[in-house]
Design an enzyme around this catalytic site. Structure first.
Site, PDB file in Angstrom:
ATOM      1  N   CYS A 219      40.690  53.323  36.796  1.00  0.00           N
ATOM      2  CA  CYS A 219      41.709  53.288  37.854  1.00  0.00           C
ATOM      3  C   CYS A 219      42.740  54.413  37.744  1.00  0.00           C
ATOM      4  O   CYS A 219      43.476  54.672  38.691  1.00  0.00           O
ATOM      5  CB  CYS A 219      42.408  51.935  37.860  1.00  0.00           C
ATOM      6  SG  CYS A 219      41.244  50.578  37.918  1.00  0.00           S
TER       7      CYS A 219
ATOM      8  N   HIS B  40      49.143  52.005  41.114  1.00  0.00           N
ATOM      9  CA  HIS B  40      47.768  51.504  41.215  1.00  0.00           C
ATOM     10  C   HIS B  40      47.821  50.090  41.796  1.00  0.00           C
ATOM     11  O   HIS B  40      48.647  49.276  41.393  1.00  0.00           O
ATOM     12  CB  HIS B  40      47.142  51.488  39.823  1.00  0.00           C
ATOM     13  CG  HIS B  40      45.817  50.799  39.778  1.00  0.00           C
ATOM     14  ND1 HIS B  40      44.825  51.035  40.714  1.00  0.00           N
ATOM     15  CD2 HIS B  40      45.312  49.859  38.930  1.00  0.00           C
ATOM     16  CE1 HIS B  40      43.771  50.292  40.436  1.00  0.00           C
ATOM     17  NE2 HIS B  40      44.048  49.563  39.362  1.00  0.00           N
TER      18      HIS B  40
ATOM     19  N   ASN C 158      41.471  45.990  44.901  1.00  0.00           N
ATOM     20  CA  ASN C 158      41.529  47.039  43.880  1.00  0.00           C
ATOM     21  C   ASN C 158      40.311  47.953  44.032  1.00  0.00           C
ATOM     22  O   ASN C 158      39.185  47.536  43.785  1.00  0.00           O
ATOM     23  CB  ASN C 158      41.540  46.363  42.500  1.00  0.00           C
ATOM     24  CG  ASN C 158      41.620  47.347  41.347  1.00  0.00           C
ATOM     25  OD1 ASN C 158      41.452  48.552  41.535  1.00  0.00           O
ATOM     26  ND2 ASN C 158      41.868  46.837  40.156  1.00  0.00           N
TER      27      ASN C 158
HETATM   28  N1  ACO Z   1      39.320  30.905  43.136  1.00  0.00           N
HETATM   29  C1  ACO Z   1      39.753  29.683  42.766  1.00  0.00           C
HETATM   30  N2  ACO Z   1      39.993  29.368  41.481  1.00  0.00           N
HETATM   31  C2  ACO Z   1      39.804  30.316  40.554  1.00  0.00           C
HETATM   32  C3  ACO Z   1      39.371  31.603  40.874  1.00  0.00           C
HETATM   33  C4  ACO Z   1      39.112  31.886  42.236  1.00  0.00           C
HETATM   34  N3  ACO Z   1      38.697  33.074  42.673  1.00  0.00           N
HETATM   35  N4  ACO Z   1      39.283  32.337  39.761  1.00  0.00           N
HETATM   36  C5  ACO Z   1      39.661  31.537  38.755  1.00  0.00           C
HETATM   37  N5  ACO Z   1      39.980  30.315  39.218  1.00  0.00           N
HETATM   38  C6  ACO Z   1      40.439  29.151  38.486  1.00  0.00           C
HETATM   39  C7  ACO Z   1      40.062  29.228  37.019  1.00  0.00           C
HETATM   40  O1  ACO Z   1      38.755  28.756  36.829  1.00  0.00           O
HETATM   41  C8  ACO Z   1      41.101  28.344  36.399  1.00  0.00           C
HETATM   42  O2  ACO Z   1      40.717  27.010  36.572  1.00  0.00           O
HETATM   43  P1  ACO Z   1      40.985  25.917  35.397  1.00  0.00           P
HETATM   44  O3  ACO Z   1      42.488  25.924  35.240  1.00  0.00           O
HETATM   45  O4  ACO Z   1      40.422  24.677  35.964  1.00  0.00           O
HETATM   46  O5  ACO Z   1      40.289  26.458  34.205  1.00  0.00           O
HETATM   47  C9  ACO Z   1      42.340  28.578  37.259  1.00  0.00           C
HETATM   48  O6  ACO Z   1      41.853  29.142  38.494  1.00  0.00           O
HETATM   49  C10 ACO Z   1      43.322  29.554  36.644  1.00  0.00           C
HETATM   50  O7  ACO Z   1      42.592  30.668  36.138  1.00  0.00           O
HETATM   51  P2  ACO Z   1      43.290  31.854  35.425  1.00  0.00           P
HETATM   52  O8  ACO Z   1      42.280  32.847  34.991  1.00  0.00           O
HETATM   53  O9  ACO Z   1      44.246  31.304  34.413  1.00  0.00           O
HETATM   54  O10 ACO Z   1      44.104  32.465  36.640  1.00  0.00           O
HETATM   55  P3  ACO Z   1      45.305  33.449  36.608  1.00  0.00           P
HETATM   56  O11 ACO Z   1      46.483  32.789  37.163  1.00  0.00           O
HETATM   57  O12 ACO Z   1      45.423  34.164  35.295  1.00  0.00           O
HETATM   58  O13 ACO Z   1      44.827  34.517  37.666  1.00  0.00           O
HETATM   59  C11 ACO Z   1      43.868  36.693  37.829  1.00  0.00           C
HETATM   60  C12 ACO Z   1      43.625  35.253  37.459  1.00  0.00           C
HETATM   61  C13 ACO Z   1      44.253  36.771  39.290  1.00  0.00           C
HETATM   62  C14 ACO Z   1      42.601  37.499  37.606  1.00  0.00           C
HETATM   63  C15 ACO Z   1      45.033  37.211  36.938  1.00  0.00           C
HETATM   64  O14 ACO Z   1      44.742  37.011  35.581  1.00  0.00           O
HETATM   65  C16 ACO Z   1      45.298  38.645  37.142  1.00  0.00           C
HETATM   66  O15 ACO Z   1      45.764  39.040  38.186  1.00  0.00           O
HETATM   67  N6  ACO Z   1      45.046  39.481  36.145  1.00  0.00           N
HETATM   68  C17 ACO Z   1      45.158  40.891  36.267  1.00  0.00           C
HETATM   69  C18 ACO Z   1      43.857  41.320  36.717  1.00  0.00           C
HETATM   70  C19 ACO Z   1      43.919  42.675  37.263  1.00  0.00           C
HETATM   71  O16 ACO Z   1      44.291  42.895  38.376  1.00  0.00           O
HETATM   72  N7  ACO Z   1      43.537  43.567  36.422  1.00  0.00           N
HETATM   73  C20 ACO Z   1      43.480  44.853  36.803  1.00  0.00           C
HETATM   74  C21 ACO Z   1      42.101  45.180  37.053  1.00  0.00           C
HETATM   75  S1  ACO Z   1      41.665  46.355  35.995  1.00  0.00           S
HETATM   76  C22 ACO Z   1      42.334  47.723  36.588  1.00  0.00           C
HETATM   77  O17 ACO Z   1      42.695  47.831  37.695  1.00  0.00           O
HETATM   78  C23 ACO Z   1      42.485  48.748  35.654  1.00  0.00           C
END
Ligand code: ACO
Length: 333
Positions: free
Chosen positions: A118, A260, A290
């Site tokens: 990225c 980003h 993204n």
């Molecule tokens: N739809 C519905 N539920 C979902 C989904 C979905 N798409 N994905 C996960 N869940 C559920 C999980 O299974 C979990 O359920 P559980 O509590 O029963 O186990 C619950 O939602 C919470 O899951 P988490 O993984 O804890 O969700 P979180 O609040 O952390 O959000 C996310 C996940 C959005 C990916 C977050 O961690 C995030 O934004 N991280 C940063 C990711 C990112 O943007 N990285 C950059 C990419 S890399 C780059 O650009 C360089």
């Protein structure tokens, strides 16, 4: 000898025609528009055609025509192409050379691909800046073009909702005497200790893709979302502070930050850490998700086109990515 100064001469984008909304995803995986939007700020993403015409170098060709037009340059005025992508058309030859052909460039200009995830566009702009300052190049075409839809597991709801396809380009060239527009400072880096946070180990020389990988879906990108979140915000905020320090400038002189676009909460937390109002932060993640190396140039170009970013404005391009790579460019547009 007078110092050579550089600036962004023109920008362009290409967005695939197919729009996939969160509501579309609701129909195929166990998710909801509300869950995705609340946690990421994403409502839709673009997906490239697999029929042809929208491969990463095709998108780059269309975006480059636009940038050349804005820069008032002909294809053969480009004397270097830096193509940032983790999803190149093919392994060999590199995408920059394929793009050179598609643009009809016949001057045998230098063509290189960089795999910086990225941070790719920001790396490319900063490298172009250095090549121009040393006199090695005059007009460098910097591309961020990605077809991530090929590399995400569409059965994995934790990852497929985040990404999209698209392309943005910028042409970096000389800023002539008396022109205020210029790149003011740059910063690049990487922290390899974060290699496990976002990776795709299968498909390289160490572990080529086998039938088992395909059956189990282990050849796709993998991400530790929470870890990425924490490190991203800190890194983006540090990037901004470093380029300001290097230019001897302060935050109140900054008109816009183009971060980003990984997640709206990452962007908001970063703005908070930097100490800048969200009114000065360019955000378009809602429409495209993204797109890795393409997010910064797409957001930058759209902000220019909409009249938000004007010539003379001070802008920070700010990125981080798998690696964990990171970088920023401070410029007066
Ligand atoms: N739809 C519905 N539920 C979902 C989904 C979905 N798409 N994905 C996960 N869940 C559920 C999980 O299974 C979990 O359920 P559980 O509590 O029963 O186990 C619950 O939602 C919470 O899951 P988490 O993984 O804890 O969700 P979180 O609040 O952390 O959000 C996310 C996940 C959005 C990916 C977050 O961690 C995030 O934004 N991280 C940063 C990711 C990112 O943007 N990285 C950059 C990419 S890399 C780059 O650009 C360089």
């Amino acid at each position: 000898m007078t110092e050579i100064k550089t600036k962004i001469l023109g920008t362009g984008i290409y967005l695939p025609k197919k729009v996939v909304t969160n509501l579309d995803l609701e129909k195929v995986i166990d998710t909801s528009d509300q869950w995705i939007f609340e946690r990421t700020g994403i409502r839709a993403r673009r997906i490239c055609s697999t029929e042809g015409g929208e491969w990463p170098t095709d998108m780059a060709m269309h975006a480059s025509w636009k940038a050349l037009e804005t820069a008032r340059l002909q294809p053969n005025d480009i004397d270097m192409i830096i193509f940032a992508s983790v999803t190149p058309d093919q392994k060999l030859p590199n995408s920059a050379s394929l793009l050179q052909q598609k643009l009809g460039i016949t001057n045998n200009c230098a063509c290189m691909d960089i795999a910086v995830a990225c941070s790719g566009f920001v790396y490319g702009v900063n490298m172009a800046n250095s090549f121009i300052k040393t006199g090695m190049a005059k007009n460098v075409l910097v591309v961020g073009s990605e077809m991530l839809s090929r590399e995400v597991d569409w059965n994995d709801r934790t990852i497929c909702i985040l990404f999209g396809d698209g392309c943005g380009v910028g042409i970096v060239g000389r800023s002539e005497e008396g022109d205020e527009s210029q790149i003011l400072s740059t910063h690049l880096g990487s922290d390899g200790s974060g290699k496990e946070f976002f990776n795709q180990p299968v498909g390289g020389a160490v572990e080529p893709i086998t039938e088992t990988h395909i059956k189990e879906g282990t050849h796709f990108m993998r991400m530790k979302g929470k870890e990425m979140f924490k490190v991203a915000t800190r890194t983006l905020a540090d990037n901004a502070k470093i380029v300001l320090e290097r230019a001897g400038m302060t935050l109140d002189q900054v008109d816009w930050v183009v971060p980003h676009q990984a997640n709206i909460r990452i962007i908001e937390t970063t703005a908070n850490l930097i100490g800048i109002s969200m009114d000065k932060v360019i955000v378009n993640i809602e429409n495209y998700g993204n797109t890795s190396a393409a997010t910064v140039p797409i957001a930058f170009h759209e902000a220019i086109e909409s009249g938000k970013i004007k010539r003379g404005d001070v802008v920070i391009l700010d990125a981080f990515g798998a690696g964990l790579t990171f970088g920023a460019t401070l410029l007066r547009y």
